[in-house]
Design an enzyme around this catalytic site. Structure first.
Site: not given
Length: 343
Positions: A149, A204
């Protein structure tokens, strides 16, 4: 006479007991001194680590001779990327890159990678600095146990002209992006927990683990993930001359590739060890005599107290549920089972 003898025996017994037992006051004094000694040792270690770190900021990392001709003026620098790519280790890597870039005696770079990946922003920062470095000095990559990765992402800093070596047992690949998240809504319902955050906007608390994610929230995060994913694909395409975008996309399923498969798929160039990578780099730089050095960084207080640099990445497990609400996009090998910040 008998009473006097009994009294004497009692008196002698008390004297013997007082000699065998330590007065409570003395015990507390001893414990206090031991505690003060331990605090003194910790403070001295802390001051030493602070001193080392403070005076290394301006001068950068120190050099340690690795191999080659120790009297040669020309150098090959080993920059090591080990463990999860995240602060504070990102800053150390960037300092090493800067030092190698500015040192005129350094003629080439061996990028040593043993990492499962890490944060998206940190991986890209390192890659960006390596791109600047390779404009002046060639870079050869030596993959160790794994370069997965984000570990593979930074390897792309070597560019098309660079050479990527992997050991026979190296695991690489795991190309993709992950944002860790738990869905504990079912458990919360069973125990009677209701999530009711006070927020200023609809999204949020989009990663709130105590409720299911809405489709609108999922669409937003899918877009964010895809942006990082596309950047990853394009960076591999730009830096692997034998791979085009579609080929890279077929490989970017998140799966791990052993060294032989990675070479067959064009993700690496050679199977070999560090000495093989160094020999290739020496050929590329046309150096007959060279001093191979490794950059070292001073031990910090966190390293001392926790035992190793890797240990300082471990966060309190009690914070795992709270951390899961914080978005952390990662180029990380999720198959390892544990993710930074959620350990």
């Amino acid at each position: 006479m008998q009473e006097e003898q009994a009294s004497a025996e009692k008196t002698g017994s008390k004297v013997g007991e007082s000699r065998l037992s330590t007065p409570p006051t003395r015990r507390w004094i001893t414990r206090g001194l031991v505690l003060l000694l331990m605090l003194s040792v910790l403070l001295n270690l802390g001051f030493y680590a602070w001193y080392q770190e403070y005076f290394t900021i301006a001068g950068g990392p120190t050099e340690q001779f690795e191999t080659g001709d120790q009297f040669a003026s020309d150098k090959i620098a080993i920059i090591s990327i080990t463990g999860t790519i995240m602060p504070p280790f990102t800053e150390r890597i960037l300092e090493s890159i800067k030092t190698a870039h500015e040192d005129k005696q350094v003629k080439g770079i061996l990028l040593e990678i043993d990492s499962p990946g890490g944060l998206v922003a940190d991986s890209h920062q390192i890659y960006h600095r390596l791109v600047e470095l390779r404009k002046k000095k060639p870079i050869v990559v030596s993959m160790k146990r794994m370069a997965a990765s984000g570990g593979y992402y930074v390897a792309m800093g070597a560019g098309e002209e660079g050479v990527i070596f992997a050991e026979p047992t190296t695991w690489t690949g795991s190309l993709g992006v992950i944002i860790p998240r738990f869905d504990l809504s079912g458990l919360a319902e069973k125990v009677g927990v209701v999530s009711d955050p006070l927020k200023t906007g609809e999204f949020k608390d989009a990663l709130n683990p105590f409720r299911e994610m809405t489709q609108r929230e999922r669409d937003i995060w899918d877009h964010i993930l895809d942006e990082s994913y596309q950047r990853f694909l394009n960076i591999i395409t730009d830096n692997r001359k034998d791979l085009d975008y579609e080929q890279v996309k077929k490989l970017a399923t998140g799966q791990i590739y052993p060294a032989t498969d990675a070479r067959e798929n064009g993700l690496i160039d050679e199977i070999g060890y560090q000495e093989d990578a160094l020999a290739r780099l020496q050929e590329m730089t046309n150096l007959k005599k060279v001093r191979v050095i490794r950059y070292r960084h001073p031990v910090t207080l966190a390293d001392i107290l926790l035992g190793s640099a890797e240990a300082s990445q471990v966060e309190n497990r009690k914070q795992a549920l709270l951390d899961s609400t914080v978005p952390r996009a990662m180029y990380f090998a999720s198959w390892l089972g544990e993710v930074p910040g959620l350990q």
